[in-house]
Each structure stands twice: as structure tokens, then as C-alpha cells.
Design a protein around this motif. Sequence first.
Motif, PDB file in Angstrom:
ATOM      1  N   ILE A  80       0.853  -1.218  -0.064  1.00  0.00           N
ATOM      2  CA  ILE A  80       0.053   0.028   0.072  1.00  0.00           C
ATOM      3  C   ILE A  80       0.725   1.189   0.040  1.00  0.00           C
ATOM      4  O   ILE A  80       1.162   1.728   1.026  1.00  0.00           O
ATOM      5  CB  ILE A  80      -0.847  -0.021   1.129  1.00  0.00           C
ATOM      6  CG1 ILE A  80      -1.633  -1.412   1.271  1.00  0.00           C
ATOM      7  CG2 ILE A  80      -1.969   1.151   1.072  1.00  0.00           C
ATOM      8  CD1 ILE A  80      -2.514  -1.392   2.755  1.00  0.00           C
ATOM      9  N   PRO A  81       1.442   1.935  -0.950  1.00  0.00           N
ATOM     10  CA  PRO A  81       2.178   2.584  -1.233  1.00  0.00           C
ATOM     11  C   PRO A  81       1.848   4.156  -0.546  1.00  0.00           C
ATOM     12  O   PRO A  81       2.608   4.737   0.077  1.00  0.00           O
ATOM     13  CB  PRO A  81       2.378   3.140  -2.670  1.00  0.00           C
ATOM     14  CG  PRO A  81       1.869   1.712  -3.373  1.00  0.00           C
ATOM     15  CD  PRO A  81       0.890   1.084  -2.693  1.00  0.00           C
ATOM     16  N   ASP A  82       0.588   4.135  -0.453  1.00  0.00           N
ATOM     17  CA  ASP A  82       0.085   5.648   0.232  1.00  0.00           C
ATOM     18  C   ASP A  82       0.332   5.623   1.718  1.00  0.00           C
ATOM     19  O   ASP A  82       0.120   6.633   2.315  1.00  0.00           O
ATOM     20  CB  ASP A  82      -1.315   5.590   0.112  1.00  0.00           C
ATOM     21  CG  ASP A  82      -1.669   6.088  -1.273  1.00  0.00           C
ATOM     22  OD1 ASP A  82      -1.738   7.352  -1.912  1.00  0.00           O
ATOM     23  OD2 ASP A  82      -1.852   4.976  -2.437  1.00  0.00           O
ATOM     24  N   THR A  94     -12.957   4.405  10.560  1.00  0.00           N
ATOM     25  CA  THR A  94     -14.431   3.766  10.920  1.00  0.00           C
ATOM     26  C   THR A  94     -15.119   3.597   9.576  1.00  0.00           C
ATOM     27  O   THR A  94     -14.933   4.152   8.673  1.00  0.00           O
ATOM     28  CB  THR A  94     -15.378   4.771  11.838  1.00  0.00           C
ATOM     29  OG1 THR A  94     -16.680   4.339  12.096  1.00  0.00           O
ATOM     30  CG2 THR A  94     -15.475   6.118  11.077  1.00  0.00           C
ATOM     31  N   HIS A  95     -16.210   2.670   9.605  1.00  0.00           N
ATOM     32  CA  HIS A  95     -16.909   2.476   8.458  1.00  0.00           C
ATOM     33  C   HIS A  95     -16.183   1.690   7.327  1.00  0.00           C
ATOM     34  O   HIS A  95     -16.403   1.887   6.015  1.00  0.00           O
ATOM     35  CB  HIS A  95     -17.815   3.781   7.734  1.00  0.00           C
ATOM     36  CG  HIS A  95     -18.431   4.565   8.955  1.00  0.00           C
ATOM     37  ND1 HIS A  95     -19.637   3.799   9.337  1.00  0.00           N
ATOM     38  CD2 HIS A  95     -18.479   5.622   9.391  1.00  0.00           C
ATOM     39  CE1 HIS A  95     -20.404   4.757  10.291  1.00  0.00           C
ATOM     40  NE2 HIS A  95     -19.557   5.667  10.355  1.00  0.00           N
ATOM     41  N   GLY A  96     -14.686   1.120   7.717  1.00  0.00           N
ATOM     42  CA  GLY A  96     -14.055   0.556   6.712  1.00  0.00           C
ATOM     43  C   GLY A  96     -13.140   1.709   5.943  1.00  0.00           C
ATOM     44  O   GLY A  96     -12.165   1.396   5.146  1.00  0.00           O
ATOM     45  N   TRP A  97     -13.274   3.068   6.362  1.00  0.00           N
ATOM     46  CA  TRP A  97     -12.579   3.987   5.641  1.00  0.00           C
ATOM     47  C   TRP A  97     -11.461   4.805   6.529  1.00  0.00           C
ATOM     48  O   TRP A  97     -11.666   4.711   7.788  1.00  0.00           O
ATOM     49  CB  TRP A  97     -13.268   5.157   5.218  1.00  0.00           C
ATOM     50  CG  TRP A  97     -14.201   4.803   3.924  1.00  0.00           C
ATOM     51  CD1 TRP A  97     -15.508   4.371   3.982  1.00  0.00           C
ATOM     52  CD2 TRP A  97     -13.878   5.168   2.658  1.00  0.00           C
ATOM     53  NE1 TRP A  97     -15.876   4.309   2.807  1.00  0.00           N
ATOM     54  CE2 TRP A  97     -15.095   4.591   1.733  1.00  0.00           C
ATOM     55  CE3 TRP A  97     -12.707   5.805   1.969  1.00  0.00           C
ATOM     56  CZ2 TRP A  97     -14.901   4.905   0.543  1.00  0.00           C
ATOM     57  CZ3 TRP A  97     -12.761   5.828   0.439  1.00  0.00           C
ATOM     58  CH2 TRP A  97     -13.749   5.381  -0.137  1.00  0.00           C
ATOM     59  N   CYS A 111      -9.398   4.102   1.312  1.00  0.00           N
ATOM     60  CA  CYS A 111      -9.743   2.752   1.530  1.00  0.00           C
ATOM     61  C   CYS A 111      -8.595   1.772   1.254  1.00  0.00           C
ATOM     62  O   CYS A 111      -8.059   1.800   0.042  1.00  0.00           O
ATOM     63  CB  CYS A 111     -10.809   2.252   0.628  1.00  0.00           C
ATOM     64  SG  CYS A 111     -11.200   0.434   0.823  1.00  0.00           S
ATOM     65  N   PRO A 112      -7.712   1.255   2.195  1.00  0.00           N
ATOM     66  CA  PRO A 112      -6.573   0.917   1.839  1.00  0.00           C
ATOM     67  C   PRO A 112      -6.463  -0.446   0.860  1.00  0.00           C
ATOM     68  O   PRO A 112      -5.353  -0.722   0.309  1.00  0.00           O
ATOM     69  CB  PRO A 112      -5.758   0.514   3.172  1.00  0.00           C
ATOM     70  CG  PRO A 112      -7.000   0.330   4.157  1.00  0.00           C
ATOM     71  CD  PRO A 112      -8.085   1.400   3.585  1.00  0.00           C
ATOM     72  N   PHE A 302     -14.100  -0.702  -0.913  1.00  0.00           N
ATOM     73  CA  PHE A 302     -14.872   0.258  -1.624  1.00  0.00           C
ATOM     74  C   PHE A 302     -14.336   0.799  -2.628  1.00  0.00           C
ATOM     75  O   PHE A 302     -12.995   1.036  -2.684  1.00  0.00           O
ATOM     76  CB  PHE A 302     -15.246   1.252  -0.592  1.00  0.00           C
ATOM     77  CG  PHE A 302     -15.806   0.716   0.790  1.00  0.00           C
ATOM     78  CD1 PHE A 302     -17.347   0.328   0.622  1.00  0.00           C
ATOM     79  CD2 PHE A 302     -15.170   0.910   1.943  1.00  0.00           C
ATOM     80  CE1 PHE A 302     -17.787   0.118   1.847  1.00  0.00           C
ATOM     81  CE2 PHE A 302     -15.892   0.363   3.168  1.00  0.00           C
ATOM     82  CZ  PHE A 302     -17.312   0.032   2.949  1.00  0.00           C
ATOM     83  N   GLN A 303     -15.181   0.941  -3.830  1.00  0.00           N
ATOM     84  CA  GLN A 303     -14.692   1.560  -4.959  1.00  0.00           C
ATOM     85  C   GLN A 303     -15.482   2.924  -4.984  1.00  0.00           C
ATOM     86  O   GLN A 303     -16.717   2.988  -4.902  1.00  0.00           O
ATOM     87  CB  GLN A 303     -14.790   0.916  -6.081  1.00  0.00           C
ATOM     88  CG  GLN A 303     -13.862  -0.501  -6.234  1.00  0.00           C
ATOM     89  CD  GLN A 303     -13.779  -1.050  -7.363  1.00  0.00           C
ATOM     90  OE1 GLN A 303     -12.964  -0.857  -8.299  1.00  0.00           O
ATOM     91  NE2 GLN A 303     -14.666  -2.091  -7.543  1.00  0.00           N
ATOM     92  N   VAL A 304     -14.864   4.058  -5.542  1.00  0.00           N
ATOM     93  CA  VAL A 304     -15.555   5.210  -6.016  1.00  0.00           C
ATOM     94  C   VAL A 304     -14.994   5.763  -7.319  1.00  0.00           C
ATOM     95  O   VAL A 304     -14.050   5.157  -7.673  1.00  0.00           O
ATOM     96  CB  VAL A 304     -15.291   6.443  -4.731  1.00  0.00           C
ATOM     97  CG1 VAL A 304     -15.575   5.850  -3.649  1.00  0.00           C
ATOM     98  CG2 VAL A 304     -13.730   6.679  -4.850  1.00  0.00           C
TER      99      VAL A 304
END
Length: 310
Positions: A80-82, A94-97, A111-112, A302-304
Motif C-alpha cells: 500500500i504505497p500511500d 471507521t466504516h471501513g475508511w 480505503c487501503p 470500496f470503490q469510488v
Amino acid sequence: MENRNWSDLPLELLATIAESLGIIELLSFRSVCKDWSSASATASAQIESSKEAWFLVYGESPTCECLLVSNSGEKHSIHIPDLIGSSTTCLASTHGWLLLFQNGGSIFFFCPFSRAKIHLPKLPFSEITDHVATFSSPPTSENCVVAVISRSSESEELEVNMLQRGADAWTNHKTSCPLAALGAVKGAAFYEGCFSFFDSVDKLVRFYVESQDWGFFRLAVAPREKRPPEANGLEFIPRRKQFVSLGMDKRLGLSEDVSISTCGTQVSFCNVDEVLFCETIDAAESSKTSHLKGVWIQPRFFQVSPTQSW
């Protein structure tokens, strides 16, 4: 009977399979081929949401890898480079974020596992010290509100920077707060229009979003079944020293010269609302060689849209 390639499975069947997978299996599923990745576009690893939080180690890493530890103790190395480097710190989970801060004031939801990002307006400060944050709902929700609180162990002033979905600037709210009323903030939660911030002992302060009022309380921890009816849902069970109580240093294989700071989270598990506190675990040896960061997270996918904006 004619054999068919796995790649020839109907997309509808692939999508059904993907929806039933946990986060690790889903990541593997998506890496098989473009068709499998496309078929799992709506999968979110929701199966993990009914389990306790997992632990993600990030920060200084010569291999550019993060370490994910499941609630069953399984360890997975994830690129996960970020999250690599000392300039990025997680303020909330929270909420997976995750809510990530980078030196200079840059802040964004992340979202990692899918690498999805939603950038927010810059914070009014460029460095963090004792800041703790949380948010009311997933960042894709129209009513999402973010709150970042600052309270050092020596300050008599409490400061909250708040941002509502769609706003282009943070609003600042301050109040006088004697140290006897609240120590350094170690945990945060949101419930029914109210942000709650906990110190490491038994104090909490609430900030009401609509009225912008403050309230100071002493936290009475009691079994849920023994609380008065009016308290149900308003109190959270705090889980301090979660890293220590679970023996995470041994599970992670940390040497005695490594220190770690953790970001807590708010979770609902077995119909109980819990707040996992932020912690700082100093190295056992006087001369530490590295400092890691960790965050408690509900592993979701999650995808956005790339054009998703706040």
C-alpha cells in the motif's frame, strides 16, 4: 463432458461468488484476470463487517509493505504505497475508511484495499501533534461530517475543526476546558448528531453538530443490561490498551527497540458499541531504532469514481 475454463464462468455467477468473499479472498479473486475484477466491482467484503476490527501496521518499511493482522491472528503482507513513509498519519478509522493526514495539511479519505481516495479541503494547520478525529458516516454519504479535535496534556483550551459534506472550508470551534474536566484525547465516536471525545481515564466531552454546543461528562462504564433505559445507545464501552491486552507486540513480532503509535476506531460488535482508543507504545529499550504506526480497521473494499469529490 466438456471442460470449461474458469475465465468462461458467467459474470452473474462470478459477481455472486465475489459478494460472499472476505477481504483477503476478494483481493486474490480480483487479481485473477480483468473479467473477474470487473465482475467483483460491487463486492465490498461485507462478510468482515460482522467481525472485530483487524490491525494494520504501516509507516517506516524498507520493503514498502504493510502488515495486516486479522482478528484470528493471521498475518498478511500488503503493498500500500500511500501508507509508506513517515509523512502520512491516520487520524481516524471507521466504516471501513481511513482518514489520512499528510504533512502540509493535506487530508483525504482512503480505503487501503481498493486504494479509493476522496480528497478534502486542507486543514488549517500543517502539522499534527495530539489530534484525534472521527466522522459520522461513510464519506460517500451526503450527511457525512468530519471532526478533528486537538487537546494536548498541557493546554486549557479544546479546539475542534469540523467539515460537513460539500463544504469547501473547515469551521473552527473552541472552548475553555480545564485539565480536570478532560485530559489528552485518546478516543472518539459519533452517535445521533453528537461527537464524543474520551480521555484516557473516565472523562468525555461532547460536541453537538447542529447546536454547536459543548457538554462535559464523567464516563460511567457499566454492563449494557444494567444501564438505565435513557442511557442505551448514548454510552460506549471504551477499550483502552487494546494493543497491550491482545499482546500485539508478540503477534507482530516486534523487537524491543521498536515503538508504535496506534489509531483507534469505533465498532459495533455483537450489538455493543465500542471505542478502541489511540495508544502509544514505547520501545522497551532506551535506544529505539524505528517507530511504526498502526490502525484498527474493519477491512472492507470500496470503490469510488475517480472524479468523486467531497
